[in-house]
Design an enzyme around this catalytic site. Sequence first.
Site, short mmCIF file in Angstrom:
data_model
loop_
_atom_site.label_atom_id
_atom_site.label_comp_id
_atom_site.label_asym_id
_atom_site.label_seq_id
_atom_site.Cartn_x
_atom_site.Cartn_y
_atom_site.Cartn_z
N GLY A 22 0.84 -1.19 0.00
CA GLY A 22 0.00 0.00 0.00
C GLY A 22 0.86 1.23 0.00
O GLY A 22 2.01 1.20 0.46
N GLY A 24 0.66 5.69 0.40
CA GLY A 24 -0.15 6.89 0.63
C GLY A 24 0.71 8.12 0.52
O GLY A 24 1.82 8.06 -0.03
N SER A 26 2.28 10.10 2.83
CA SER A 26 3.56 10.16 3.52
C SER A 26 3.91 8.84 4.18
O SER A 26 4.71 8.78 5.09
CB SER A 26 3.54 11.27 4.57
OG SER A 26 2.52 10.99 5.52
N ALA A 27 3.30 7.78 3.73
CA ALA A 27 3.61 6.48 4.32
C ALA A 27 3.41 5.37 3.30
O ALA A 27 2.68 5.53 2.33
CB ALA A 27 2.73 6.22 5.53
N SER A 28 4.09 4.26 3.53
CA SER A 28 3.88 3.07 2.72
C SER A 28 3.65 1.91 3.66
O SER A 28 4.11 1.93 4.79
CB SER A 28 5.12 2.76 1.88
OG SER A 28 5.40 3.83 1.02
N VAL A 29 2.94 0.90 3.17
CA VAL A 29 2.72 -0.28 3.99
C VAL A 29 3.36 -1.47 3.30
O VAL A 29 3.25 -1.63 2.08
CB VAL A 29 1.22 -0.55 4.21
CG1 VAL A 29 1.02 -1.79 5.07
CG2 VAL A 29 0.55 0.65 4.85
N LYS A 45 3.94 -0.36 8.63
CA LYS A 45 3.61 0.93 8.05
C LYS A 45 4.82 1.82 8.27
O LYS A 45 5.24 2.04 9.41
CB LYS A 45 2.38 1.48 8.75
CG LYS A 45 1.93 2.84 8.31
CD LYS A 45 0.53 3.06 8.86
CE LYS A 45 0.21 4.53 9.06
NZ LYS A 45 -1.12 4.70 9.66
N ASP A 139 -12.92 8.45 11.29
CA ASP A 139 -12.69 8.16 9.87
C ASP A 139 -13.15 6.75 9.53
O ASP A 139 -12.42 5.97 8.93
CB ASP A 139 -11.20 8.37 9.53
CG ASP A 139 -10.99 8.63 8.03
OD1 ASP A 139 -11.99 8.83 7.31
OD2 ASP A 139 -9.83 8.64 7.59
#
Lengths: 478, 343
Positions: A22, A24, A26-29, A45, A139
């Site tokens: 995954g 996003g 400012s992050a990746s998984v 993450k 959320d």
Amino acid sequence: MARNKLEFPLEAEAYEIICKIGVGVSASVYKAVCIPMNSTVVAIKAIDLDRSRADFDSLRRETKTMSLLSHPNILNAYCSFTVDRCLWVVMPFMSCGSLHSIVSSSFPEGLPENCISVFLKETLNAISYLHDQGHLHRDIKAGNILVDSDGSVKLADFGVSASIYEPVTTSSGTTSSSLRLTDIAGTPYWMAPEVVHSHTGYGFKADIWSFGITALELAHGRPPLSHLPPLKSLLMKITKRFHFNDYEINTSGCGKKKFSKAFREMVGLCLEQDPAKRPSAEKLLKHPFFRNCKGVDFVVKNVLQCLSNTEQMFIESQVLIKGVEDDEEGDEEILKKRRISGWNFREDDLQLSPVFPTTESDSTSEGDRHRDKPEGDKVVITGSEVGLGFSNRKEEAKEQEGEVVGFDRDLVLEKLQLLKKSLEHQRARVLVIIEALSGEREERSREEELLEMVEKLKIELEAEKMKTLRAEKESVLG
Amino acid sequence: MKGLFKSKPRTPADIVRQTRDLFLYADRSNSLPDLRESKREEKMAELSKNIRDMKSILYGNSEAEPVAEACAQLTQEFFREDTLRLLITCLPKLNLETRKDATQLVANLQRQQVNSRLIASDYLEANLDLMDVLMEGFENTDLALHYGAMFRECIRHQIVAKYVLESEHVKKFFDYIQLPNFDIAADAAATFKELLTRHKSTVAEFLTKNEDWFFADYNSKLLESSNYITRRQAIKLLGDILLDRSNSAVMTRYVSSRDNLRILMNLLRESSKSIQIEAFHVFKLFAANQNKPSDIVNILVANKSKLLRLLADLKPDKEDERFEADKSQVLKEIAALEPRDLA
């Protein structure tokens, strides 16, 4: 109180990254294994700290929340530690990904009701626990509900969650004893009207609204209003010109889907405009809709076994185990930005309704597969993807089978037009994926798009105002 | 007789008293080996319920807002005797949910006023050794987040912050904020920041008295740490401290040291833009100082062209007028510098 937290090592060397699942803002998984722990599979993450604000307050709150919450339906962290400029949060690996990716890859028309009830009940258990702990998730949506192959369901992403016991305003020293929040957070389509616009703040019931929207999302394959740009969906909620109950009935009619009375009633309760009229999570669990709910084994058999795994889903569709978006940044301004970055990404996704033949025709139209079809038929299936439900598609496919024998120019032309349209859609979608993966889309372009959107909305609003004015005049004159 | 009492609802003070008895029981229970396990569990469950009841008196719940009179009664009874000490020592024996409730309870109590007095502050003033117990919590992964949150609430009281600053504890923070567990390290960092920014006069007094060792440690352990997040947080906090008006005397001395300047110039050259920007906010103080010692001037002159180039390229992601104004001021200062003879 034994917490398994201690057991997980706190250095990067102990983990072996397998692949990215995954990505996003400012992050990746990543999917990884923890070598000293019998190579247990985990999700990591990795959050880019250089993009976070220096006090790391919201990250601190998020990781603290994740390590102090303890419930089978909540995704908590095994541990978190920094690796150079990244923060690694080590979590259980949920092999089926999010409900959003499950629905968009395999159930674009929505899940069957008896599966929805299972997923929703598990989610509601999590919400009930959170609320009891004084936490608002803020959320809730299918993209934040993760599923493992054994059917366990976990609510994830506490990036914007808040605790009513821990007022964010530390400087002023005010105690928020009123159990209400006022800052805006969440993702537009799922946001309760009182979060968007309220003088008195909002509370736990805002999560219940989002839960209701999530129910619709699972039922129809996308959240209501998602054919509109997100800002407009917000506007609709504020002006209350739109009634969700109507929407629900309308669309369920056109999708030829029958939902039980209990389900419709349950969703209706969640989507009461007045938060006070919405039931609490605890009360909602007692609703008849959840009474004869099947166990998780049922969804394992009926939903999960026909899925491709998370890695493939990511590669196929770029959309992820959510919880990756901007995890950071506590202040309101940036929260707003977060919403925007969210829709850039997701809106297209939902607008173009991820109905793609590759995975989907395999898993859903089994009946057709036995029949060993002529090649021309495949083309038709692809073409008819555009805007048509798959129930119609089968009929059309049958029709086509006959037609292929006696060549009909008009029909072929029509089908080819459809195919062309479908390919254009695919092209647009591929572009989105490329953008997302290469991260080329820049902040500015997003801002520009937003400005454009605002302009458009302004014009529309003006037009509406004029119309109302005219109507008023007319009624006065008449 | 018993029936009569049963029908009467418990007052907030009753709940506190009962809780105290249960704490005493929990404290002793390990030394009573013949105790039945089921009995013990029953008592612990009762204790958990009481803590939760006190929490909802103070915070209110979904049905009711908190009532000032009830809050005052509870707070008064709580601090009338040594309940907080019992709570802190018994915390390891409570389950996770009750630990969280207890932590929120303690946090709220620090802000409760009885007859417009923060009686928590008076209590802590007489029981400052409790801070030592809480401090040890940072070294226990299971307790750190609970004790850490209580600790941060307690230093809201100036007298408590003063005690911590004057103790040896303050040195331990240099290590705690670099603990491998991010959630604990971040919690310690938040407390460290609170300690050095909240009570202005106390902080100024502490810094003036401890300037030498404090900044030497700050430089070597934090600003020159190999850990990215440590450097990042430390440079930001240093800026906050030095730019605070109440610390102006300390600041003036800080910007007269060539060692400090050397470290700041290294931070300006970091590859992380966030660190560069924060470093600039401290570096500008060296340049803006109108009474620069000669050795500072000479270092700046020797690196003049490099500095001018570096600063010219330095831009925050978001447009920032103040930053630009500061920058042009600093550029002007440095460009105008001439080498000086060492006095």
